[in-house]
Motif scaffolding. Structure first.
Motif, PDB file in Angstrom:
ATOM      1  N   PHE A 227       3.551  10.567  -9.383  1.00  0.00           N
ATOM      2  CA  PHE A 227       3.095  10.862 -10.742  1.00  0.00           C
ATOM      3  C   PHE A 227       2.067  11.980 -10.805  1.00  0.00           C
ATOM      4  O   PHE A 227       1.747  12.459 -11.898  1.00  0.00           O
ATOM      5  CB  PHE A 227       2.617   9.590 -11.437  1.00  0.00           C
ATOM      6  N   LEU A 228       1.570  12.427  -9.646  1.00  0.00           N
ATOM      7  CA  LEU A 228       0.730  13.628  -9.639  1.00  0.00           C
ATOM      8  C   LEU A 228       1.495  14.824 -10.206  1.00  0.00           C
ATOM      9  O   LEU A 228       0.903  15.721 -10.806  1.00  0.00           O
ATOM     10  CB  LEU A 228       0.267  13.952  -8.219  1.00  0.00           C
ATOM     11  N   LYS A 229       2.800  14.813 -10.000  1.00  0.00           N
ATOM     12  CA  LYS A 229       3.656  15.900 -10.513  1.00  0.00           C
ATOM     13  C   LYS A 229       3.502  16.060 -12.028  1.00  0.00           C
ATOM     14  O   LYS A 229       3.557  17.166 -12.554  1.00  0.00           O
ATOM     15  CB  LYS A 229       5.115  15.600 -10.152  1.00  0.00           C
TER      16      LYS A 229
ATOM     17  N   TYR B 105      -2.191  10.392 -15.389  1.00  0.00           N
ATOM     18  CA  TYR B 105      -3.489  10.233 -14.738  1.00  0.00           C
ATOM     19  C   TYR B 105      -3.813   8.756 -14.538  1.00  0.00           C
ATOM     20  O   TYR B 105      -4.362   8.368 -13.498  1.00  0.00           O
ATOM     21  CB  TYR B 105      -4.600  10.893 -15.558  1.00  0.00           C
ATOM     22  N   VAL B 106      -3.478   7.944 -15.511  1.00  0.00           N
ATOM     23  CA  VAL B 106      -3.729   6.502 -15.415  1.00  0.00           C
ATOM     24  C   VAL B 106      -2.913   5.904 -14.266  1.00  0.00           C
ATOM     25  O   VAL B 106      -3.438   5.132 -13.450  1.00  0.00           O
ATOM     26  CB  VAL B 106      -3.402   5.798 -16.751  1.00  0.00           C
ATOM     27  N   ILE B 107      -1.653   6.276 -14.187  1.00  0.00           N
ATOM     28  CA  ILE B 107      -0.792   5.767 -13.110  1.00  0.00           C
ATOM     29  C   ILE B 107      -1.303   6.222 -11.754  1.00  0.00           C
ATOM     30  O   ILE B 107      -1.332   5.436 -10.790  1.00  0.00           O
ATOM     31  CB  ILE B 107       0.666   6.198 -13.339  1.00  0.00           C
ATOM     32  N   VAL B 108      -1.752   7.462 -11.660  1.00  0.00           N
ATOM     33  CA  VAL B 108      -2.261   7.993 -10.393  1.00  0.00           C
ATOM     34  C   VAL B 108      -3.505   7.216  -9.949  1.00  0.00           C
ATOM     35  O   VAL B 108      -3.593   6.754  -8.806  1.00  0.00           O
ATOM     36  CB  VAL B 108      -2.566   9.502 -10.510  1.00  0.00           C
ATOM     37  N   VAL B 109      -4.455   7.043 -10.848  1.00  0.00           N
ATOM     38  CA  VAL B 109      -5.700   6.357 -10.491  1.00  0.00           C
ATOM     39  C   VAL B 109      -5.434   4.896 -10.139  1.00  0.00           C
ATOM     40  O   VAL B 109      -5.893   4.395  -9.101  1.00  0.00           O
ATOM     41  CB  VAL B 109      -6.739   6.483 -11.630  1.00  0.00           C
ATOM     42  N   VAL B 110      -4.676   4.204 -10.964  1.00  0.00           N
ATOM     43  CA  VAL B 110      -4.374   2.799 -10.702  1.00  0.00           C
ATOM     44  C   VAL B 110      -3.562   2.663  -9.406  1.00  0.00           C
ATOM     45  O   VAL B 110      -3.817   1.767  -8.586  1.00  0.00           O
ATOM     46  CB  VAL B 110      -3.631   2.156 -11.891  1.00  0.00           C
ATOM     47  N   GLY B 111      -2.622   3.564  -9.203  1.00  0.00           N
ATOM     48  CA  GLY B 111      -1.798   3.522  -7.995  1.00  0.00           C
ATOM     49  C   GLY B 111      -2.607   3.716  -6.734  1.00  0.00           C
ATOM     50  O   GLY B 111      -2.438   2.977  -5.751  1.00  0.00           O
ATOM     51  N   TYR B 112      -3.503   4.697  -6.730  1.00  0.00           N
ATOM     52  CA  TYR B 112      -4.330   4.922  -5.539  1.00  0.00           C
ATOM     53  C   TYR B 112      -5.320   3.781  -5.316  1.00  0.00           C
ATOM     54  O   TYR B 112      -5.560   3.378  -4.176  1.00  0.00           O
ATOM     55  CB  TYR B 112      -5.047   6.262  -5.604  1.00  0.00           C
ATOM     56  N   LEU B 113      -5.894   3.249  -6.386  1.00  0.00           N
ATOM     57  CA  LEU B 113      -6.786   2.097  -6.236  1.00  0.00           C
ATOM     58  C   LEU B 113      -6.030   0.904  -5.645  1.00  0.00           C
ATOM     59  O   LEU B 113      -6.523   0.227  -4.731  1.00  0.00           O
ATOM     60  CB  LEU B 113      -7.409   1.711  -7.581  1.00  0.00           C
ATOM     61  N   ALA B 114      -4.843   0.659  -6.158  1.00  0.00           N
ATOM     62  CA  ALA B 114      -4.022  -0.437  -5.631  1.00  0.00           C
ATOM     63  C   ALA B 114      -3.644  -0.182  -4.177  1.00  0.00           C
ATOM     64  O   ALA B 114      -3.661  -1.103  -3.344  1.00  0.00           O
ATOM     65  CB  ALA B 114      -2.770  -0.615  -6.490  1.00  0.00           C
TER      66      ALA B 114
ATOM     67  N   ALA C  81       0.830  -1.207   0.000  1.00  0.00           N
ATOM     68  CA  ALA C  81       0.000   0.000   0.000  1.00  0.00           C
ATOM     69  C   ALA C  81       0.862   1.254   0.000  1.00  0.00           C
ATOM     70  O   ALA C  81       0.560   2.229  -0.704  1.00  0.00           O
ATOM     71  CB  ALA C  81      -0.935  -0.004   1.210  1.00  0.00           C
ATOM     72  N   ILE C  82       1.938   1.230   0.747  1.00  0.00           N
ATOM     73  CA  ILE C  82       2.837   2.385   0.819  1.00  0.00           C
ATOM     74  C   ILE C  82       3.529   2.608  -0.524  1.00  0.00           C
ATOM     75  O   ILE C  82       3.575   3.731  -1.036  1.00  0.00           O
ATOM     76  CB  ILE C  82       3.862   2.200   1.953  1.00  0.00           C
ATOM     77  N   VAL C  83       4.056   1.548  -1.098  1.00  0.00           N
ATOM     78  CA  VAL C  83       4.779   1.664  -2.369  1.00  0.00           C
ATOM     79  C   VAL C  83       3.860   2.193  -3.469  1.00  0.00           C
ATOM     80  O   VAL C  83       4.227   3.117  -4.213  1.00  0.00           O
ATOM     81  CB  VAL C  83       5.400   0.309  -2.776  1.00  0.00           C
ATOM     82  N   THR C  84       2.654   1.647  -3.568  1.00  0.00           N
ATOM     83  CA  THR C  84       1.750   2.081  -4.641  1.00  0.00           C
ATOM     84  C   THR C  84       1.252   3.505  -4.405  1.00  0.00           C
ATOM     85  O   THR C  84       1.055   4.262  -5.358  1.00  0.00           O
ATOM     86  CB  THR C  84       0.568   1.111  -4.799  1.00  0.00           C
ATOM     87  N   GLU C  85       1.090   3.890  -3.139  1.00  0.00           N
ATOM     88  CA  GLU C  85       0.681   5.274  -2.837  1.00  0.00           C
ATOM     89  C   GLU C  85       1.785   6.249  -3.200  1.00  0.00           C
ATOM     90  O   GLU C  85       1.533   7.327  -3.745  1.00  0.00           O
ATOM     91  CB  GLU C  85       0.311   5.391  -1.355  1.00  0.00           C
TER      92      GLU C  85
END
Length: 108
Positions: free
Chosen positions: A19-21, A33-42, A9-13
């Motif tokens: 990637f918000l940058k 945006y795809v990485i951000v959404v997938v990362g937060y979901l994960a 959870a920490i790594v994906t967050e």
């Protein structure tokens, strides 16, 4: 096993937040945006799994957020050349110390 999911959870967050940058500014990148959404979901899925495997909510959230903050500050400093003052470093140490005290002070 719960703490393994917490680590995931920490790594994906941290990845998602980094990637918000790339979503900001005059030329945002669509793939970020795809990485951000997938990362937060994960991240939230893994955090939920850590809770279902016995990690207490208060401890899990404290560790997740504190380590996330420290990692993001370091990523920002190393990769994006953002400033890091001594006062901020002391703040990071206090955050880590506070989470450590929460963990040590809990009933085992």
């Amino acid at each position: 096993m719960g703490y393994l999911f917490l680590a995931l959870a920490i790594v994906t967050e941290v990845i998602a937040t980094t990637f918000l940058k790339f979503t900001a500014g005059d030329n945002p990148k669509w793939w970020a945006y795809v990485i951000v959404v997938v990362g937060y979901l994960a991240s939230f899925t893994a955090l939920s799994q850590s809770l279902s495997r016995g990690v207490p909510l208060g401890i899990a959230y404290a560790i997740w957020s504190a380590i996330g903050v420290v990692c993001i500050v370091l990523v920002s400093w190393i990769f994006f050349k953002e400033s890091l003052t001594w006062m901020q470093i002391v703040g990071l140490v206090l955050v880590i110390g506070g989470v450590g005290l929460l963990e040590l002070g809990g009933k085992h």
